[in-house]
Design an enzyme around this catalytic site. Structure first.
Site, short mmCIF file in Angstrom:
data_model
loop_
_atom_site.label_atom_id
_atom_site.label_comp_id
_atom_site.label_asym_id
_atom_site.label_seq_id
_atom_site.Cartn_x
_atom_site.Cartn_y
_atom_site.Cartn_z
CE1 TYR A 1 -6.15 -0.68 -0.42
CE2 TYR A 1 -6.98 -0.89 -2.72
CZ TYR A 1 -6.08 -0.62 -1.88
OH TYR A 1 -4.79 -0.24 -2.50
CB CYS B 1 -0.99 4.16 -4.10
SG CYS B 1 -2.53 4.69 -4.32
#
Length: 352
Positions: free
Chosen positions: A217, A60
């Site tokens: 994203y 992440c």
């Protein structure tokens, strides 16, 4: 040990990053973090090593950035951290009807895990469990009464009070920079210089976060062609602007390495190995941008930042955690450009 909570079943698609966080036009909408205290009024203990713990997924970019600051400030002996397995798993495999998948803990030497769809075999190298009864990030949230999710990283946790200090990465960065200087080995390192604060915050709010950090994203999780076209167009316009900006300065704020350079770096270092393929961001690669590539190599040469990068975890997570995007969990061979090549942007930065 987290207190016992009544089990709550999360039904299909509940808080699934790919399937559920979308507007009616198919565009991806990130869920806002719930734990966002005001840093300037936050009072934290600076005399109890190990009281605060950072829960991290190395894949992440938001969590990895927070870990970078722990290393940069020299806080690793004060703020402990744990590292999840990169491949999302069922978090309640024994609860009938609950199909939530997310970050789980393992330790080195444990049996390799497969994807939630049953494909592949992915080892536990680099995993660091937090101790206690937490088997997943979901357990952590449930232990403080957060039953619904999403169950995200990073999480800065107060073990003494059994509470989440923050799960918003930008807040955690500022906390680590400002609030533990009595315990830090490098208290004079300041990633938030006052003279650049407004300029960098504006650049983050208008370009870096919406178009690049979140832009990848928005591109990869778009559910309509129109939503994808908008997101990917804004992404590459922003990369073009950063290429120009970094052609005139070593860092986003000039000569000073700051929090915003760190935020940009953690997206760019994942771009060629993952986002070009997985998120369909294939108009250009970072290695096609001379200044961006030099910038990534420059930041990577900062030892505490480099220490936080685990390319194996990065690639394994993305390519094995979303069956709707990569059903058989095949991991592509390429890992992007060689980051150990000298950046050509000056002598390696020494921050402390």
């Amino acid at each position: 040990m987290p207190p016992a909570k009544k089990a709550k079943i999360l039904k299909p698609d509940a808080y699934d990053t790919v399937k559920n966080a979308h507007a009616s036009d198919g565009s991806y909408k990130r869920t806002e973090s719930r734990f966002k205290p005001k840093v300037e009024t936050l009072e934290l203990d600076q005399s109890t090593p190990g009281r605060y713990h950072l829960h991290v997924a190395l894949a992440c970019p938001w969590a990895d950035g927070a870990l970078s600051v722990i290393f940069l400030k020299g806080l690793e002996d004060y703020v402990t951290h744990s590292v999840t397995h990169p491949t999302w798993q069922r978090t309640r495999p024994d609860l009938e009807g609950d199909v939530h998948t997310g970050w789980v803990y393992a330790k080195e030497g444990d049996k390799p895990l497969s994807s939630s769809a049953g494909h592949g075999s992915f080892d536990c190298d680099g995993c660091i469990p937090p101790g206690g009864e937490y088997q997943s990030i979901r357990d952590l949230y449930v232990g403080v009464g957060e039953m619904n999710g999403p169950f995200t990283t990073p999480v800065l946790f107060d073990k003494q009070e059994n509470k989440i200090v923050s799960n918003e990465s930008t807040v955690i960065l500022r906390i680590l920079n400002d609030k533990f200087n009595k315990a830090a080995k490098h208290p004079d390192l300041n990633l938030y210089p006052a003279e650049l604060e407004q300029e960098l915050q504006t650049l983050n709010d208008t370009v870096v976060y919406p178009c690049i950090n979140n832009g990848v994203y928005r591109s990869g999780f778009a559910k309509t062609q129109g939503a994808y076209d908008t997101a990917v167009g804004e992404l590459f316009d922003a990369l073009d602007s950063m290429e120009d900006r970094l052609g005139n300065a070593r860092f986003l704020g000039g000569d000073s390495f700051t929090w915003l350079d760190l935020r940009l770096f953690h997206t760019l270092v994942r771009f060629d190995p993952v986002y070009v393929v997985y998120f369909k961001c294939n108009k250009k690669r970072i290695q096609d941008y001379p200044n961006l590539l030099g910038f990534v190599r420059d930041v990577y040469s900062i030892e505490p930042v480099k220490r936080s990068i685990n390319m194996k975890h990065i690639k394994t997570h993305y390519f094995t955690s979303h069956p709707s995007l990569n059903g058989h969990s095949i991991i592509p061979v390429g890992s992007g450009p060689d980051l150990d090549v000298p950046s050509g942007r000056g002598e390696p930065v020494k921050l402390a």
